[in-house]
Design a protein around this motif. Structure first.
Motif, PDB file in Angstrom:
ATOM      1  N   ALA A 138       0.950  -0.916   0.162  1.00  0.00           N
ATOM      2  CA  ALA A 138      -0.030  -0.449   0.112  1.00  0.00           C
ATOM      3  C   ALA A 138       1.042   0.950   0.236  1.00  0.00           C
ATOM      4  O   ALA A 138       0.858   2.222  -0.782  1.00  0.00           O
ATOM      5  CB  ALA A 138      -0.560  -0.235   0.684  1.00  0.00           C
ATOM      6  N   SER A 139       1.713   1.550   0.744  1.00  0.00           N
ATOM      7  CA  SER A 139       2.728   2.260   0.738  1.00  0.00           C
ATOM      8  C   SER A 139       3.815   2.856  -0.409  1.00  0.00           C
ATOM      9  O   SER A 139       3.776   3.626  -1.114  1.00  0.00           O
ATOM     10  CB  SER A 139       4.033   2.228   1.607  1.00  0.00           C
ATOM     11  OG  SER A 139       3.574   1.890   2.923  1.00  0.00           O
ATOM     12  N   LYS A 140       3.991   1.404  -1.180  1.00  0.00           N
ATOM     13  CA  LYS A 140       4.699   1.898  -2.639  1.00  0.00           C
ATOM     14  C   LYS A 140       3.714   2.090  -3.633  1.00  0.00           C
ATOM     15  O   LYS A 140       4.408   2.955  -4.516  1.00  0.00           O
ATOM     16  CB  LYS A 140       5.047   0.672  -3.074  1.00  0.00           C
ATOM     17  CG  LYS A 140       5.646   0.147  -4.307  1.00  0.00           C
ATOM     18  CD  LYS A 140       6.165  -1.354  -5.429  1.00  0.00           C
ATOM     19  CE  LYS A 140       6.550  -1.180  -6.424  1.00  0.00           C
ATOM     20  NZ  LYS A 140       6.303  -2.782  -6.741  1.00  0.00           N
ATOM     21  N   ARG A 141       2.083   1.809  -3.935  1.00  0.00           N
ATOM     22  CA  ARG A 141       1.415   2.570  -4.218  1.00  0.00           C
ATOM     23  C   ARG A 141       1.238   3.779  -4.073  1.00  0.00           C
ATOM     24  O   ARG A 141       0.927   4.116  -5.086  1.00  0.00           O
ATOM     25  CB  ARG A 141      -0.171   1.577  -4.212  1.00  0.00           C
ATOM     26  CG  ARG A 141      -0.168   0.526  -4.531  1.00  0.00           C
ATOM     27  CD  ARG A 141      -1.314  -0.333  -5.066  1.00  0.00           C
ATOM     28  NE  ARG A 141      -1.951  -0.740  -3.817  1.00  0.00           N
ATOM     29  CZ  ARG A 141      -1.642  -1.436  -2.648  1.00  0.00           C
ATOM     30  NH1 ARG A 141      -1.379  -2.568  -3.429  1.00  0.00           N
ATOM     31  NH2 ARG A 141      -2.630  -2.044  -1.722  1.00  0.00           N
TER      32      ARG A 141
ATOM     33  N   GLU B 220       4.339   5.848  -5.405  1.00  0.00           N
ATOM     34  CA  GLU B 220       4.307   5.558  -6.761  1.00  0.00           C
ATOM     35  C   GLU B 220       3.366   6.767  -6.908  1.00  0.00           C
ATOM     36  O   GLU B 220       3.462   7.430  -8.216  1.00  0.00           O
ATOM     37  CB  GLU B 220       4.199   4.775  -7.188  1.00  0.00           C
ATOM     38  CG  GLU B 220       5.148   3.661  -6.972  1.00  0.00           C
ATOM     39  CD  GLU B 220       4.862   1.881  -7.399  1.00  0.00           C
ATOM     40  OE1 GLU B 220       3.195   2.106  -7.518  1.00  0.00           O
ATOM     41  OE2 GLU B 220       5.661   1.023  -8.301  1.00  0.00           O
ATOM     42  N   GLY B 221       2.472   7.246  -6.767  1.00  0.00           N
ATOM     43  CA  GLY B 221       1.322   7.531  -6.733  1.00  0.00           C
ATOM     44  C   GLY B 221       1.736   9.245  -7.069  1.00  0.00           C
ATOM     45  O   GLY B 221       1.689  10.192  -7.656  1.00  0.00           O
ATOM     46  N   ILE B 222       2.187   9.856  -5.472  1.00  0.00           N
ATOM     47  CA  ILE B 222       2.929  10.871  -5.244  1.00  0.00           C
ATOM     48  C   ILE B 222       4.030  11.464  -6.281  1.00  0.00           C
ATOM     49  O   ILE B 222       3.894  12.440  -6.860  1.00  0.00           O
ATOM     50  CB  ILE B 222       3.589  10.943  -3.686  1.00  0.00           C
ATOM     51  CG1 ILE B 222       2.705  10.697  -3.200  1.00  0.00           C
ATOM     52  CG2 ILE B 222       5.072  12.228  -3.898  1.00  0.00           C
ATOM     53  CD1 ILE B 222       2.895  10.031  -1.160  1.00  0.00           C
ATOM     54  N   ILE B 223       4.824   9.745  -7.279  1.00  0.00           N
ATOM     55  CA  ILE B 223       5.877  10.809  -8.141  1.00  0.00           C
ATOM     56  C   ILE B 223       5.214  10.778  -9.433  1.00  0.00           C
ATOM     57  O   ILE B 223       5.670  11.727  -9.721  1.00  0.00           O
ATOM     58  CB  ILE B 223       6.932   9.523  -7.779  1.00  0.00           C
ATOM     59  CG1 ILE B 223       7.396   9.155  -6.538  1.00  0.00           C
ATOM     60  CG2 ILE B 223       7.993   9.263  -8.749  1.00  0.00           C
ATOM     61  CD1 ILE B 223       8.845   7.039  -6.585  1.00  0.00           C
ATOM     62  N   ARG B 224       4.253  10.433  -9.813  1.00  0.00           N
ATOM     63  CA  ARG B 224       3.642  10.425 -10.456  1.00  0.00           C
ATOM     64  C   ARG B 224       3.375  12.003 -10.576  1.00  0.00           C
ATOM     65  O   ARG B 224       3.188  12.759 -11.592  1.00  0.00           O
ATOM     66  CB  ARG B 224       2.637  10.051 -11.340  1.00  0.00           C
ATOM     67  CG  ARG B 224       2.257   8.323 -11.523  1.00  0.00           C
ATOM     68  CD  ARG B 224       1.708   7.241 -12.024  1.00  0.00           C
ATOM     69  NE  ARG B 224       0.417   7.023 -11.232  1.00  0.00           N
ATOM     70  CZ  ARG B 224       1.481   6.346 -10.171  1.00  0.00           C
ATOM     71  NH1 ARG B 224       1.760   5.119 -10.776  1.00  0.00           N
ATOM     72  NH2 ARG B 224       0.129   5.417  -9.281  1.00  0.00           N
ATOM     73  N   GLU B 225       2.616  12.263  -9.061  1.00  0.00           N
ATOM     74  CA  GLU B 225       1.928  13.359  -9.729  1.00  0.00           C
ATOM     75  C   GLU B 225       3.331  14.874  -8.854  1.00  0.00           C
ATOM     76  O   GLU B 225       2.900  15.581 -10.530  1.00  0.00           O
ATOM     77  CB  GLU B 225       1.361  13.920  -8.269  1.00  0.00           C
ATOM     78  CG  GLU B 225       0.177  13.432  -7.918  1.00  0.00           C
ATOM     79  CD  GLU B 225      -0.754  13.495  -6.402  1.00  0.00           C
ATOM     80  OE1 GLU B 225      -0.438  13.716  -5.842  1.00  0.00           O
ATOM     81  OE2 GLU B 225      -1.300  12.651  -6.393  1.00  0.00           O
TER      82      GLU B 225
END
Length: 173
Positions: free
Chosen positions: A56-59, A62-67
């Motif tokens: 869950a932390s990885k997902r 990854e979302g934060i990195i995309r943003e």
């Protein structure tokens, strides 16, 4: 498999409670197995919770990195457009005409793209900046520097011997 082992464990536990642990030698082995299974299952459940938390932390990361990458692309593109416009304006001001432009080598991926500089003083068609005189190359570099400063002004700048690379023809500019 875990569910079937749970059933066996629960059945053996109930059976052992009924018999008050007064069983044969084999039961001691079964009891040891049950205890080992309980410890292993407890460890498995703990690790499974940890793994789920990590996934869950990885997902989330990854979302934060995309943003962040989307913001970086947007900010870079906006700044690049402004710098490119200012570069052309400053270049024409310094040379009294001509054209200058910055282009991305890979416009599809601005974060890893290189930047190409093309400039042609008035009356010249230039395929490569290396064909210009050292003084003209220095003025182009100065034009790019001033274009950057126009987009992101600094409270003060010190240009020590900025004219050092200029030839006599370009010192007046």
């Amino acid at each position: 498999m875990i569910n079937s082992l749970d059933k066996i464990y629960n059945n053996l536990k109930r059976y052992s409670e009924i018999k008050n642990y007064k069983l044969c030698k084999n039961f001691q082995e079964i009891k040891a197995f049950i205890e080992e299974y309980a410890e292993t299952k407890e460890r498995y459940d703990y690790i499974k919770v940890q793994l789920d938390d990590l996934e869950a932390s990885k997902r989330e990361l990854e979302g934060i990195i995309r943003e962040i990458e989307e913001d970086m692309r947007r900010m870079f593109t906006e700044a690049f457009t402004k710098i490119n416009k200012n570069f052309g304006d400053v270049f024409r001001e310094l040379f009294g005409g001509g054209t200058a432009e910055l282009t991305l080598t890979d416009p599809e991926d601005v974060l890893t793209s290189g930047i190409e500089i093309s400039a042609a003083p008035p009356g010249k068609t230039i395929k490569s900046l290396s064909l210009l005189s050292g003084g003209e190359q220095a003025v182009i570099a100065i034009a790019l520097l001033f274009a950057l400063v126009r987009v992101n002004p600094s409270p003060f700048c010190i240009f020590d011997e900025i004219e050092a690379a200029l030839d006599e023809v370009n010192v007046a500019r």
